[in-house]
Write an enzyme that holds these catalytic residues in place. Structure first.
Site, PDB file in Angstrom:
ATOM      1  N   LEU A 106       0.800  -1.237   0.017  1.00 59.32           N
ATOM      2  CA  LEU A 106       0.055   0.039  -0.051  1.00 59.32           C
ATOM      3  C   LEU A 106       1.088   1.103   0.019  1.00 59.32           C
ATOM      4  O   LEU A 106       1.897   1.304   0.790  1.00 59.32           O
ATOM      5  CB  LEU A 106      -1.028   0.051   1.186  1.00 59.32           C
ATOM      6  CG  LEU A 106      -1.927  -1.191   1.589  1.00 59.32           C
ATOM      7  CD1 LEU A 106      -2.619  -0.974   2.717  1.00 59.32           C
ATOM      8  CD2 LEU A 106      -2.818  -1.105   0.314  1.00 59.32           C
ATOM      9  N   ASP A 107       0.513   2.288  -0.532  1.00 61.89           N
ATOM     10  CA  ASP A 107       1.247   3.578  -0.785  1.00 61.89           C
ATOM     11  C   ASP A 107       1.471   4.178   0.882  1.00 61.89           C
ATOM     12  O   ASP A 107       0.648   3.733   1.611  1.00 61.89           O
ATOM     13  CB  ASP A 107       0.508   4.672  -1.471  1.00 61.89           C
ATOM     14  CG  ASP A 107       0.573   4.285  -2.944  1.00 61.89           C
ATOM     15  OD1 ASP A 107       1.429   3.318  -3.511  1.00 61.89           O
ATOM     16  OD2 ASP A 107      -0.082   4.910  -3.680  1.00 61.89           O
ATOM     17  N   ALA A 108       2.302   4.818   1.081  1.00 65.65           N
ATOM     18  CA  ALA A 108       2.758   5.266   2.251  1.00 65.65           C
ATOM     19  C   ALA A 108       1.464   6.014   2.958  1.00 65.65           C
ATOM     20  O   ALA A 108       1.210   5.855   4.130  1.00 65.65           O
ATOM     21  CB  ALA A 108       4.031   6.130   2.475  1.00 65.65           C
ATOM     22  N   ARG A 164      -5.119   5.797  -7.931  1.00 64.02           N
ATOM     23  CA  ARG A 164      -4.770   7.434  -8.049  1.00 64.02           C
ATOM     24  C   ARG A 164      -4.524   8.001  -9.373  1.00 64.02           C
ATOM     25  O   ARG A 164      -5.210   9.036  -9.705  1.00 64.02           O
ATOM     26  CB  ARG A 164      -3.714   7.873  -7.275  1.00 64.02           C
ATOM     27  CG  ARG A 164      -3.805   7.215  -5.593  1.00 64.02           C
ATOM     28  CD  ARG A 164      -2.558   7.214  -4.965  1.00 64.02           C
ATOM     29  NE  ARG A 164      -1.837   8.668  -4.949  1.00 64.02           N
ATOM     30  CZ  ARG A 164      -0.646   8.837  -4.307  1.00 64.02           C
ATOM     31  NH1 ARG A 164       0.095   7.805  -3.970  1.00 64.02           N
ATOM     32  NH2 ARG A 164       0.022   9.999  -4.415  1.00 64.02           N
TER      33      ARG A 164
END
Length: 313
Positions: free
Chosen positions: A157-159, A252
């Site tokens: 997962l993205d930060a 995104r």
């Protein structure tokens, strides 16, 4: 899972985060292995080439004078910036008094069994070491909190993305779970709050995305199903997004391409503009993207298991 066990795991995590280890000044040791094309060249040339624009020549000379380049095996300082280095030799650059940015630490345990550990990942926190982060990362802190579990995440997962994350204990079943992700046998659903009101109720987005989640690099095919859940009075909308492929920043990028960037996104901005791809500091508007539901075959039983992160955006 038993409530007492859940509370124990969460308490051990919290203890490792108070204080955050990366917030205490330390010597950050950055590895530097000499590549084949670099062998036989001057050390200072290689460093300047690897980190263009970071330091001037005089500043690199000062790094050597301060004995902040050492041999990895022995710790012996390298004081000659014009040393002709050898392919395969390993060094470290020392960065004293290193302090990492603060990160989110509100982790929850969703499920545990003999193989799996499913957590609700906080945000912002990077998954692994990189850039400004080494100790204030999910992987480092999990290893400190639960060393006996030997957990590794099965996907990323993205930060700045929170929510359900699948981790696997030990090595025996990691490849099986990761293969499920690679083969598309995993159902993943995200919640996102987007800027604007779409005129669709459901949409299949099949635009290419950049290979590394940026606007350059080789384009890769990607597909995302999106469903409108609510049009909100503030001009935003709540949607469910299901990625059918697993590309970096896929949700995104796809929403940005459609003209509906995610609230709090500092990289993919309205009007197809691009911002800075840095992790936002604590207190900044959070990225409104959450890993909500996930389902996949259990690596031991083969039966479908599903998990959900509670809470809304």
């Amino acid at each position: 899972m038993e409530r007492a066990r859940k509370e124990e795991l969460e308490a051990r995590w919290k203890a490792c985060c108070d204080p955050l280890p990366g917030g205490i000044p330390y010597v950050n040791r950055r590895p530097c292995r000499i590549k084949a094309k670099e062998g036989g060249r001057r050390f200072i040339e290689i460093l300047a080439e690897r980190f263009p624009g970071k330091l001037s020549e005089e500043e690199w000379l000062q790094v050597f004078r301060d004995e902040l380049i050492v041999r990895k095996a022995t710790g012996e300082p390298i004081t000659d910036p014009h040393l002709l280095v050898t392919t395969g030799h390993q060094y470290e650059r020392l960065l004293p008094d290193w302090v990492e940015p603060e990160v989110g630490t509100d982790l929850k345990v969703i499920h545990e069994d003999e193989v799996l550990l499913i957590i609700d990942k906080p945000a912002p926190i990077p998954m692994h070491e990189g850039g400004r982060f080494c100790k204030n990362t999910l992987m480092w802190l999990m290893n400190q909190a639960w060393p006996e579990l030997d957990v590794r995440y099965a996907h990323r997962l993205d930060a700045e993305t929170s929510g359900a994350l699948v981790c696997v204990k030990g090595r025996d079943y990691r490849s099986a779970v990761q293969l499920s992700f690679e083969q598309g046998d995993v159902f993943k659903s995200y919640l996102a709050r987007i800027q604007g009101w779409p005129d669709w109720e459901k949409l299949l987005i099949e635009n290419d995305v950049p290979a590394e989640g940026r606007v350059w690099g080789k384009p890769l095919q990607a597909a995302t199903e999106v469903k409108l859940l609510e049009r909100c009075p503030d001009g935003t909308a709540l949607i469910e997004a299901r990625p059918l492929t697993g590309r970096t920043h896929q949700i995104r990028v796809h929403l940005w391409q459609e003209g509906f960037p995610i609230v709090g996104d500092r990289l993919y901005l309205p009007g197809r503009e691009l911002g800075v791809a840095e992790i936002a500091g604590m207190g900044a508007e959070p990225l409104a993207l959450r890993s909500w539901k996930i389902a996949f075959p259990h690596p031991v039983t083969g039966k479908q298991v599903s998990f959900e992160a509670e809470g809304a955006l």
